[in-house]
Design a protein around this motif. Structure first.
Motif, PDB file in Angstrom:
ATOM      1  N   GLN A 184     -10.006   2.069  -1.720  1.00 60.02           N
ATOM      2  CA  GLN A 184      -8.933   1.677  -2.636  1.00 60.02           C
ATOM      3  C   GLN A 184      -9.473   1.472  -4.044  1.00 60.02           C
ATOM      4  O   GLN A 184      -8.812   1.818  -5.023  1.00 60.02           O
ATOM      5  CB  GLN A 184      -8.256   0.410  -2.118  1.00 60.02           C
TER       6      GLN A 184
ATOM      7  N   HIS B   2       0.831  -1.200   0.000  1.00 61.36           N
ATOM      8  CA  HIS B   2       0.000   0.000   0.000  1.00 61.36           C
ATOM      9  C   HIS B   2       0.872   1.261   0.000  1.00 61.36           C
ATOM     10  O   HIS B   2       0.608   2.206  -0.753  1.00 61.36           O
ATOM     11  CB  HIS B   2      -0.934  -0.007   1.209  1.00 61.36           C
TER      12      HIS B   2
ATOM     13  N   LEU C  47      -5.314   3.733   3.383  1.00 63.14           N
ATOM     14  CA  LEU C  47      -4.291   3.225   4.296  1.00 63.14           C
ATOM     15  C   LEU C  47      -4.617   3.582   5.740  1.00 63.14           C
ATOM     16  O   LEU C  47      -4.538   2.732   6.629  1.00 63.14           O
ATOM     17  CB  LEU C  47      -2.909   3.771   3.919  1.00 63.14           C
TER      18      LEU C  47
ATOM     19  N   THR D 182      -3.367  -0.753  -7.165  1.00 67.29           N
ATOM     20  CA  THR D 182      -4.542  -0.340  -6.380  1.00 67.29           C
ATOM     21  C   THR D 182      -5.690  -1.323  -6.579  1.00 67.29           C
ATOM     22  O   THR D 182      -6.439  -1.584  -5.638  1.00 67.29           O
ATOM     23  CB  THR D 182      -5.002   1.088  -6.725  1.00 67.29           C
TER      24      THR D 182
ATOM     25  N   LEU E 256      -4.875  -4.346  -4.416  1.00 64.42           N
ATOM     26  CA  LEU E 256      -5.127  -4.022  -3.007  1.00 64.42           C
ATOM     27  C   LEU E 256      -6.618  -3.951  -2.702  1.00 64.42           C
ATOM     28  O   LEU E 256      -7.055  -4.408  -1.641  1.00 64.42           O
ATOM     29  CB  LEU E 256      -4.455  -2.697  -2.643  1.00 64.42           C
TER      30      LEU E 256
END
Length: 158
Positions: free
Chosen positions: A102, A11, A79, A143, A146
């Motif tokens: 995200q 991240h 995050l 991204t 994630l």
């Protein structure tokens, strides 16, 4: 614990890549010109000179600028939300809010890079896309990975 460290490291890497893509001056490069989202650097008399982006369609350029900045903001927020959810989320629950933030970041950087590709340099024969442009697309992939990870991941019950 190792997976958690890996996710946080990925991240942070993604955030750094997004910031470099947004700030660095290499979205479109030639031998004498280097262009970013905010300005243009032209080589004249062995020195680089900064000029404004006057030849670009303003509405498309502003859309690229805005969505790139939003991608950075949403990735940073995701995050912080992930770290907060580590301490507040009940065991067995998914990190859905982090995943949604995200995913929004992912969509924003995809929109920015897509508009830049389609509208800002469609017929130019001299030059090519620079490393900041490539970093934007790499950030899109990271991204997205994630976002899927956060949506699937559950807080482990101990």
């Amino acid at each position: 614990m190792l997976m958690l460290a890996g996710i946080v490291l990925l991240h942070i890497t993604t955030i750094i890549l997004l910031l470099v893509a947004a700030i660095d001056n290499a979205w479109w490069v030639t031998n004498t010109v280097s262009t970013d989202l905010w300005g243009r650097w032209e080589l004249a008399n062995s020195a680089w000179h900064y000029t404004n982006l006057k030849d670009y369609p303003e509405e498309y350029l502003q859309a690229v600028q805005a969505t790139t900045v939003l991608a950075c903001i949403f990735a940073i927020l995701a995050l912080f939300v992930f770290v907060a959810q580590l301490f507040t989320l009940p065991k067995g629950q998914r990190f859905t809010f982090s995943g949604i933030l995200q995913l929004i970041s992912c969509l924003c950087i995809m929109i920015a890079a897509s508009i830049y590709t389609a509208e800002l340099h469609p017929n130019e024969t001299e030059g090519g896309f620079g490393h900041s442009y490539v970093l934007a697309w790499i950030s899109f992939v990271l991204t997205f990975i994630l976002a899927i990870t956060y949506l699937i991941l559950r807080k482990k019950s101990e």
